[in-house]
Motif scaffolding. Structure first.
Motif, PDB file in Angstrom:
ATOM      1  N   ILE A  23      58.764  30.191  46.808  1.00  0.00           N
ATOM      2  CA  ILE A  23      58.824  31.651  46.976  1.00  0.00           C
ATOM      3  C   ILE A  23      59.834  32.015  48.056  1.00  0.00           C
ATOM      4  O   ILE A  23      60.669  32.913  47.869  1.00  0.00           O
ATOM      5  N   LYS A  24      59.773  31.329  49.197  1.00  0.00           N
ATOM      6  CA  LYS A  24      60.702  31.617  50.300  1.00  0.00           C
ATOM      7  C   LYS A  24      62.149  31.395  49.866  1.00  0.00           C
ATOM      8  O   LYS A  24      63.026  32.207  50.163  1.00  0.00           O
ATOM      9  N   THR A  25      62.400  30.309  49.165  1.00  0.00           N
ATOM     10  CA  THR A  25      63.764  29.996  48.737  1.00  0.00           C
ATOM     11  C   THR A  25      64.256  30.979  47.686  1.00  0.00           C
ATOM     12  O   THR A  25      65.413  31.424  47.730  1.00  0.00           O
ATOM     13  N   ILE A  26      63.402  31.330  46.752  1.00  0.00           N
ATOM     14  CA  ILE A  26      63.788  32.297  45.714  1.00  0.00           C
ATOM     15  C   ILE A  26      64.110  33.648  46.333  1.00  0.00           C
ATOM     16  O   ILE A  26      65.107  34.281  45.988  1.00  0.00           O
ATOM     17  N   ARG A  27      63.273  34.090  47.254  1.00  0.00           N
ATOM     18  CA  ARG A  27      63.483  35.410  47.884  1.00  0.00           C
ATOM     19  C   ARG A  27      64.699  35.438  48.789  1.00  0.00           C
ATOM     20  O   ARG A  27      65.462  36.404  48.784  1.00  0.00           O
ATOM     21  N   SER A  28      64.872  34.420  49.605  1.00  0.00           N
ATOM     22  CA  SER A  28      65.931  34.447  50.618  1.00  0.00           C
ATOM     23  C   SER A  28      67.261  33.875  50.137  1.00  0.00           C
ATOM     24  O   SER A  28      68.303  34.195  50.708  1.00  0.00           O
ATOM     25  N   ARG A  29      67.214  33.014  49.142  1.00  0.00           N
ATOM     26  CA  ARG A  29      68.392  32.281  48.660  1.00  0.00           C
ATOM     27  C   ARG A  29      68.981  31.398  49.758  1.00  0.00           C
ATOM     28  O   ARG A  29      70.107  30.928  49.656  1.00  0.00           O
ATOM     29  N   ASP A  30      68.240  31.198  50.847  1.00  0.00           N
ATOM     30  CA  ASP A  30      68.697  30.378  51.960  1.00  0.00           C
ATOM     31  C   ASP A  30      68.249  28.944  51.739  1.00  0.00           C
ATOM     32  O   ASP A  30      67.061  28.637  51.774  1.00  0.00           O
ATOM     33  N   THR A  31      69.205  28.069  51.508  1.00  0.00           N
ATOM     34  CA  THR A  31      68.889  26.659  51.240  1.00  0.00           C
ATOM     35  C   THR A  31      69.503  25.728  52.281  1.00  0.00           C
ATOM     36  O   THR A  31      69.520  24.525  52.085  1.00  0.00           O
ATOM     37  N   ARG A  32      69.974  26.287  53.392  1.00  0.00           N
ATOM     38  CA  ARG A  32      70.643  25.465  54.405  1.00  0.00           C
ATOM     39  C   ARG A  32      69.735  24.379  54.970  1.00  0.00           C
ATOM     40  O   ARG A  32      70.200  23.307  55.308  1.00  0.00           O
ATOM     41  N   GLY A  33      68.459  24.656  55.103  1.00  0.00           N
ATOM     42  CA  GLY A  33      67.535  23.689  55.683  1.00  0.00           C
ATOM     43  C   GLY A  33      66.953  22.707  54.684  1.00  0.00           C
ATOM     44  O   GLY A  33      66.087  21.906  55.034  1.00  0.00           O
ATOM     45  N   ILE A  34      67.430  22.753  53.459  1.00  0.00           N
ATOM     46  CA  ILE A  34      66.896  21.891  52.401  1.00  0.00           C
ATOM     47  C   ILE A  34      67.880  20.760  52.121  1.00  0.00           C
ATOM     48  O   ILE A  34      69.071  20.996  51.905  1.00  0.00           O
ATOM     49  N   SER A  35      67.384  19.553  52.119  1.00  0.00           N
ATOM     50  CA  SER A  35      68.209  18.380  51.854  1.00  0.00           C
ATOM     51  C   SER A  35      68.438  18.228  50.353  1.00  0.00           C
ATOM     52  O   SER A  35      67.485  18.081  49.580  1.00  0.00           O
ATOM     53  N   LEU A  36      69.706  18.238  49.952  1.00  0.00           N
ATOM     54  CA  LEU A  36      70.040  18.071  48.542  1.00  0.00           C
ATOM     55  C   LEU A  36      69.585  16.701  48.039  1.00  0.00           C
ATOM     56  O   LEU A  36      68.947  16.598  46.988  1.00  0.00           O
ATOM     57  N   GLY A  37      69.883  15.657  48.799  1.00  0.00           N
ATOM     58  CA  GLY A  37      69.506  14.311  48.385  1.00  0.00           C
ATOM     59  C   GLY A  37      68.001  14.166  48.209  1.00  0.00           C
ATOM     60  O   GLY A  37      67.529  13.572  47.235  1.00  0.00           O
ATOM     61  N   MET A  38      67.242  14.729  49.134  1.00  0.00           N
ATOM     62  CA  MET A  38      65.785  14.634  49.046  1.00  0.00           C
ATOM     63  C   MET A  38      65.277  15.335  47.796  1.00  0.00           C
ATOM     64  O   MET A  38      64.427  14.809  47.086  1.00  0.00           O
ATOM     65  N   TYR A  39      65.791  16.520  47.494  1.00  0.00           N
ATOM     66  CA  TYR A  39      65.304  17.249  46.322  1.00  0.00           C
ATOM     67  C   TYR A  39      65.743  16.611  45.011  1.00  0.00           C
ATOM     68  O   TYR A  39      65.016  16.677  44.021  1.00  0.00           O
ATOM     69  N   VAL A  40      66.900  15.980  44.974  1.00  0.00           N
ATOM     70  CA  VAL A  40      67.303  15.257  43.764  1.00  0.00           C
ATOM     71  C   VAL A  40      66.346  14.096  43.520  1.00  0.00           C
ATOM     72  O   VAL A  40      65.787  13.938  42.422  1.00  0.00           O
ATOM     73  N   VAL A  41      66.130  13.283  44.560  1.00  0.00           N
ATOM     74  CA  VAL A  41      65.242  12.123  44.426  1.00  0.00           C
ATOM     75  C   VAL A  41      63.817  12.571  44.120  1.00  0.00           C
ATOM     76  O   VAL A  41      63.144  12.013  43.247  1.00  0.00           O
ATOM     77  N   PHE A  42      63.347  13.604  44.817  1.00  0.00           N
ATOM     78  CA  PHE A  42      61.985  14.085  44.610  1.00  0.00           C
ATOM     79  C   PHE A  42      61.781  14.606  43.189  1.00  0.00           C
ATOM     80  O   PHE A  42      60.775  14.297  42.539  1.00  0.00           O
ATOM     81  N   THR A  43      62.719  15.383  42.683  1.00  0.00           N
ATOM     82  CA  THR A  43      62.599  15.962  41.347  1.00  0.00           C
ATOM     83  C   THR A  43      62.577  14.866  40.279  1.00  0.00           C
ATOM     84  O   THR A  43      61.775  14.915  39.342  1.00  0.00           O
ATOM     85  N   VAL A  44      63.421  13.857  40.431  1.00  0.00           N
ATOM     86  CA  VAL A  44      63.404  12.725  39.500  1.00  0.00           C
ATOM     87  C   VAL A  44      62.072  11.980  39.627  1.00  0.00           C
ATOM     88  O   VAL A  44      61.466  11.586  38.619  1.00  0.00           O
ATOM     89  N   GLY A  45      61.586  11.810  40.851  1.00  0.00           N
ATOM     90  CA  GLY A  45      60.307  11.143  41.064  1.00  0.00           C
ATOM     91  C   GLY A  45      59.153  11.877  40.413  1.00  0.00           C
ATOM     92  O   GLY A  45      58.264  11.256  39.807  1.00  0.00           O
TER      93      GLY A  45
END
Length: 83
Positions: free
Chosen positions: A23-45
């Protein structure tokens, strides 16, 4: 002893834990604090957990990981778009 109820509780809690971030990410569109590598690995997991749940015919695993995948993929998509 049938502990499937514990699977439902665990699945519900871990899935719900992603809702505030999504919800926070959708509303703010702020993704600076989110690790791309972590979310790629997590989503595949999460997709792999769904497959494992399917192989075991475990509804708690399949349902919770479908929802978690959708939330994580949304955050990942926003990271790729706005990151």
């Amino acid at each position: 002893m049938d502990l499937e109820w514990m699977g439902y509780v665990a699945a519900t809690l871990t899935t719900l834990s992603f809702v505030p971030q999504a919800i926070k990410t959708i509303r703010s569109r702020d993704t600076r604090g989110i690790s791309l590598g972590m979310y790629v690995v997590f989503t595949v997991g999460v997709a792999c957990w769904f497959g494992y749940g399917w192989a075991l015919d475990s509804w708690p695993m399949m349902v919770s990981n479908t929802i978690t995948f959708a939330l994580a993929a949304t955050i990942l998509g926003l990271k790729l778009k706005y990151g």
